[in-house]
Design an enzyme around this catalytic site. Structure first.
Site, PDB file in Angstrom:
ATOM      1  N   HIS A 174       0.803  -1.222   0.000  1.00 40.55           N
ATOM      2  CA  HIS A 174       0.000   0.000   0.000  1.00 40.55           C
ATOM      3  C   HIS A 174       0.838   1.276   0.000  1.00 40.55           C
ATOM      4  O   HIS A 174       0.273   2.362   0.097  1.00 40.55           O
ATOM      5  CB  HIS A 174      -0.919   0.023   1.220  1.00 40.55           C
ATOM      6  CG  HIS A 174      -2.106  -0.876   1.103  1.00 40.55           C
ATOM      7  ND1 HIS A 174      -3.276  -0.514   0.469  1.00 40.55           N
ATOM      8  CD2 HIS A 174      -2.313  -2.149   1.537  1.00 40.55           C
ATOM      9  CE1 HIS A 174      -4.141  -1.503   0.522  1.00 40.55           C
ATOM     10  NE2 HIS A 174      -3.587  -2.509   1.168  1.00 40.55           N
ATOM     11  N   LYS A 208     -15.059   7.925  -3.997  1.00 39.20           N
ATOM     12  CA  LYS A 208     -16.362   8.144  -3.344  1.00 39.20           C
ATOM     13  C   LYS A 208     -16.966   9.475  -3.772  1.00 39.20           C
ATOM     14  O   LYS A 208     -18.170   9.573  -4.044  1.00 39.20           O
ATOM     15  CB  LYS A 208     -16.190   8.094  -1.822  1.00 39.20           C
ATOM     16  CG  LYS A 208     -15.807   6.729  -1.290  1.00 39.20           C
ATOM     17  CD  LYS A 208     -15.270   6.793   0.125  1.00 39.20           C
ATOM     18  CE  LYS A 208     -14.619   5.480   0.513  1.00 39.20           C
ATOM     19  NZ  LYS A 208     -13.781   5.589   1.720  1.00 39.20           N
ATOM     20  N   THR A 266      -9.030   6.374  -2.076  1.00 40.64           N
ATOM     21  CA  THR A 266     -10.391   5.874  -2.279  1.00 40.64           C
ATOM     22  C   THR A 266     -11.418   6.973  -2.030  1.00 40.64           C
ATOM     23  O   THR A 266     -12.521   6.913  -2.563  1.00 40.64           O
ATOM     24  CB  THR A 266     -10.702   4.667  -1.359  1.00 40.64           C
ATOM     25  OG1 THR A 266     -10.381   5.002  -0.009  1.00 40.64           O
ATOM     26  CG2 THR A 266      -9.903   3.441  -1.784  1.00 40.64           C
ATOM     27  N   LYS A 283      -9.230  13.409   4.557  1.00 41.38           N
ATOM     28  CA  LYS A 283      -8.313  12.265   4.532  1.00 41.38           C
ATOM     29  C   LYS A 283      -7.336  12.424   5.689  1.00 41.38           C
ATOM     30  O   LYS A 283      -7.304  13.462   6.357  1.00 41.38           O
ATOM     31  CB  LYS A 283      -7.569  12.175   3.206  1.00 41.38           C
ATOM     32  CG  LYS A 283      -6.823  13.444   2.801  1.00 41.38           C
ATOM     33  CD  LYS A 283      -6.150  13.279   1.459  1.00 41.38           C
ATOM     34  CE  LYS A 283      -7.161  13.217   0.330  1.00 41.38           C
ATOM     35  NZ  LYS A 283      -6.927  12.118  -0.596  1.00 41.38           N
ATOM     36  N   ARG A 284      -6.553  11.405   5.917  1.00 46.48           N
ATOM     37  CA  ARG A 284      -5.558  11.461   6.981  1.00 46.48           C
ATOM     38  C   ARG A 284      -4.636  12.665   6.778  1.00 46.48           C
ATOM     39  O   ARG A 284      -4.300  13.009   5.650  1.00 46.48           O
ATOM     40  CB  ARG A 284      -4.754  10.149   6.960  1.00 46.48           C
ATOM     41  CG  ARG A 284      -3.733   9.979   8.043  1.00 46.48           C
ATOM     42  CD  ARG A 284      -3.308   8.517   8.118  1.00 46.48           C
ATOM     43  NE  ARG A 284      -2.939   8.001   6.808  1.00 46.48           N
ATOM     44  CZ  ARG A 284      -1.710   8.034   6.304  1.00 46.48           C
ATOM     45  NH1 ARG A 284      -0.724   8.579   6.999  1.00 46.48           N
ATOM     46  NH2 ARG A 284      -1.454   7.511   5.122  1.00 46.48           N
ATOM     47  N   LYS A 309       0.078  14.459   1.640  1.00 39.79           N
ATOM     48  CA  LYS A 309      -1.288  14.700   1.166  1.00 39.79           C
ATOM     49  C   LYS A 309      -1.555  16.194   0.975  1.00 39.79           C
ATOM     50  O   LYS A 309      -2.551  16.581   0.381  1.00 39.79           O
ATOM     51  CB  LYS A 309      -2.299  14.072   2.128  1.00 39.79           C
ATOM     52  CG  LYS A 309      -2.201  12.533   2.169  1.00 39.79           C
ATOM     53  CD  LYS A 309      -3.190  11.932   3.127  1.00 39.79           C
ATOM     54  CE  LYS A 309      -3.017  10.427   3.275  1.00 39.79           C
ATOM     55  NZ  LYS A 309      -3.430   9.659   2.086  1.00 39.79           N
TER      56      LYS A 309
END
Length: 791
Positions: free
Chosen positions: A346, A646, A642, A534-535, A540
């Site tokens: 991952h 969504k 992901t 998100k985290r 990110k």
């Protein structure tokens, strides 16, 4: 309606009129469980009779979210239940929200595992999950003065209605001690374990329902308990036992203990071994009791998928069980083991690839260490004699190197399949991060792009949009999500676009109400809902997002009449408790929000909202209302994503880098229906390789960035953020926030202009929905089942 009243009264012992919402929730659960139990027993009988090959999915996380509403949907009871509750003068959502999210995961890894279990059951595949029943989740996030504060997430403070304790199937495990080697009468080595600490692993089963097909698979979660003993009555032994019991409680105590300390590392290893040792004993026991065949046949009837490196200790544990308890020699045990395990990678980030100190494994799991050492020795000898061109690279390939055990390397050489989770991610694994392994095992590496269950993330969370889709193209998409492509025929259908617009508006109004109730911030539901959920992690790039907010604020302060489309920037994220930089970014976002949200001079054109305690239930509230999905990670760093899928499925347009599954989204919808910006993965690698990127040059030459950087350094927003300022410059902006800023701002200007043309935006939205069926986890699971699991 009658059933809800009777069930609630039976549970509460009070007339229905006196029942609380929680008691009504529990009453409905009992109704659903009656049917679930019948189907669960039927499914297990079928598996026992037909003895199909079964999948066992090992994961440290299963972020399953609330199950009542999902189970009602899968049982075709959701509409009936909603009607009954409405007639009883209750809001269905008020009842459903009585259920707490199980604290069994953190982010994408755990949510993916939950989607995969859903798809396996819905597609009628015999697949089950194994995890840990954490008493406490990661943490409950609260924002105090803008800072993240961690509170215990004791999600089990009330009995969880969807679990069944199977005490009679508990297994005994051992840690520590010493290993004594002897030879038996046949001259074979026998291993005895002496002075070990014993732990009891007790299973709790959660039903995983397929969509209206009467299939119920199982998620088995293990809880650590001490082994009862009436011996050791002496005073000092009594206190030793108390310490021992406390250490056992911690194993299934909480998700992801802080591993910045030796104690935390040790606990993580204990958790990982606890999960895999209990699960493998269960798998082998089931095979022996049902199949009545030699374990040589195990790979024909079972496949074990390792979700990331966390469960990799399953590999040496399987060898230990086969050799020490089942009497196999090394060669036969290795043959069985390497044909039963498949590994999903991952991440390509080296700091996220697990490594454990040799001494820690040796002391805690002495026999497991001996087996890992043997695997490593045989592998390195094979390289030395059979691959002389790789002799110099053995330290970079060895399982044991630099006094560390490299779990990803162990997983790669011991599995029959290694898959990435998006095309770019897999390509980077094969050509860069794991290039030599790919050359050694060219048929082993493959791609399986992640997916999401459209049943929860569209059909359940966005019923109005789902109804519109069904009216437009028939309900076939629910079973075959690729049928969503038929929506392409309707991108110029004005009445359809108008209804799509109305549904999005209604979802935004609902989210705006929630935001006001939970934060007190009043947002404009006509504004662009610009969302990054998100985290919280540097790569990110939530920092890039808030820099853009500051830039827009500065522009409006300079030119109050500036013609921009109003924006509501919505953030939700948890930062790891020990991740100082990420927590500073959270504080910066909230500090900027405090200024921007209450500055009358900008006339409400910008609002910034940080929603605390991000989890599945919160995501279900946000995602149907998103206009713009922020997927802005540094190219090459995000394995897949992901959340992007969504939000796309719910009609959001994406602004993002060419990273993870964004690339496949772009290939499907065409570049004109996604907003792309920034460096490519190759360009990022080139900068890393050549070292010719100079963050200070951009900082000094881009006046916008100079101003922003000085503002965060000098306390313009009420607090100095020197650590962020100096980190970007002294570390040379490792994730290219300053480098990508200009292109990001320009792309956002294009977003603004596009949004003003309502039909154009809505047509792009419909194109995204139409192509989102590709990202259903049903497609992903079919690919796993066909090419890896051979079901």
């Amino acid at each position: 309606m009658e059933a809800i009243i009777k069930s609630t009264e039976a549970l509460s012992g009070h007339p229905f009129k006196e029942a609380s919402k929680e008691q009504i929730y529990k009453g409905i659960c009992e109704i659903v469980k009656l049917e679930v139990n019948r189907q669960w027993e039927k499914t297990n009988r079928k598996y026992n009779n037909k003895q199909p090959k079964q999948v066992y999915y090992l994961s440290m996380e299963f972020l399953i979210g609330g199950l009542l509403k999902s189970n009602l949907l899968n049982q075709n009871m959701l509409h009936i239940c909603n009607e009954a509750l409405t007639k009883l003068e209750f809001s269905p959502d008020e009842i459903y929200k009585q259920e707490r999210d199980p604290g069994l995961g953190n982010g994408g890894l755990g949510r993916l595992a939950a989607c995969f279990l859903d798809s396996m059951a819905s597609l009628n595949y015999p697949g089950h999950g194994f995890g840990i029943r954490y008493r406490y989740g990661l943490f409950e996030q609260r924002l105090i003065n803008g800072y993240q504060t961690e509170l215990p997430d004791y999600w089990l403070d009330n009995p969880y209605p969807w679990e069944w304790k199977k005490d009679d199937e508990a297994v005994e495990l051992e840690f520590g001690g010493t290993v004594q080697m002897e030879r038996d009468n046949n001259g074979e080595l026998v291993f005895q374990y002496i002075n070990t600490d014993k732990v009891r692993a007790v299973p709790y089963d959660i039903p995983i329902l397929g969509y209206q097909n009467e299939v119920v698979n199982t998620l088995r979660l293990w809880s650590a308990e001490p082994i009862s003993s009436r011996e050791q009555r002496e005073f000092n032994q009594y206190y030793h036992q108390l310490d021992h019991h406390h250490s056992i409680d911690q194993i299934s105590g909480f998700l992801y203990p802080d591993d910045s300390s030796e104690e935390g590392k040790l606990l993580r290893i204990k958790q990982q071994y606890f999960l895999v040792a209990a699960s493998l004993k269960n798998i082998i026991s089931n095979f022996k009791s049902n199949m009545k065949k030699s374990l040589k046949h195990l790979p024909k009837k079972a496949v074990i998928q390792i979700n990331d490196t966390h469960p990799t200790l399953a590999i040496p544990e399987m060898l230990r069980l086969l050799m020490d308890e089942e009497g196999f020699g090394w060669d036969d045990a290795w043959e069985i083991t390497t044909n039963i395990f498949a590994y999903t990678n991952h991440t390509i980030m080296s700091e996220a690839l697990e490594k454990w100190p040799v001494d820690m494994i040796r002391n805690l799991l002495p026999r497991i260490y001996m087996i890992i050492d043997e695997i490593n020795e045989r592998f390195c000898q094979g390289l030395w004699f059979n691959q002389p061109q790789l002799r110099d690279q053995i330290p970079q390939l060895a399982v044991i190197a630099d006094n560390q055990i490299h779990m990803a390397r162990l997983a790669i050489i011991s599995s029959f399949s290694v898959n990435g989770v998006a095309k770019l991610h897999t390509e980077i694994l094969k050509t860069q991060e794991m290039k030599e392994f790919n050359q050694l095992f060219p048929k082993r590496f493959n791609n399986k792009t992640n997916g999401i269950t459209h049943r929860r993330w569209l059909l359940m969370v966005n019923p109005k949009l789902s109804e519109l889709i069904t009216e437009t193209i028939s309900p076939a998409w629910i079973l075959r999500p690729r049928e969503l492509t038929h929506l392409i025929r309707h991108i110029k259908d004005q009445p359809l676009l108008d209804r799509l617009n109305q549904i999005k508006r209604e979802n935004k109004i609902e989210l705006a109400k929630f935001i006001q109730q939970s934060t007190g911030i009043l947002v404009d539901d006509h504004s662009i809902f610009d969302v990054q959920i998100k985290r919280l992690h540097e790569y990110k790039r939530q920092l890039l997002n808030i820099f853009h907010v500051i830039y827009l604020y500065n522009e409006l302060k300079d030119t109050p009449s500036l013609d921009i489309t109003p924006r509501t920037f919505i953030f939700a994220a948890k930062a790891a408790p020990s991740y100082y930089f990420a927590k500073e970014v959270i504080k910066l976002i909230n500090t900027v929000a405090d200024i921007v949200n209450y500055d009358p001079s900008i006339k409400g054109k910008l609002k910034v909202v940080f929603l605390e305690n991000y989890n599945v239930s919160l995501a279900e509230k946000i995602i149907p209302a998103v206009d713009l999905s922020e997927q802005i990670s540094t190219a090459g760093k995000e394995a897949s994503g992901t959340g992007n899928m969504k939000m796309m499925m719910n009609g959001a347009l994406t602004i993002g880098t060419l990273d993870g599954a964004n690339i496949e989204m772009k290939d499907l919808v065409n570049r004109s229906n996604i907003f792309l910006f920034g460096l490519t993965a190759d360009q990022v690698q080139e900068y890393y390789h050549n070292g010719d990127y100079q963050a200070t040059e951009i900082y000094q030459t881009d006046e916008r960035l100079t101003q922003i950087m000085h503002q965060i350094r000098d306390g313009f927003f009420g607090q100095e953020f020197n650590d962020i300022y100096y980190h970007l410059l002294s570390s040379n902006d490792p994730y290219f926030i300053l480098k990508d800023f200009d292109d990001y701002v320009e792309t956002h200007q294009f977003v603004d202009q596009t949004y003003r043309n309502s039909n154009k935006w809505l047509s792009k939205s419909l194109v995204n929905i139409a192509h989102s069926g590709k990202f259903s986890s049903d497609r992903t699971i079919r690919e796993y089942a066909t090419s890896i699991w051979k079901l």
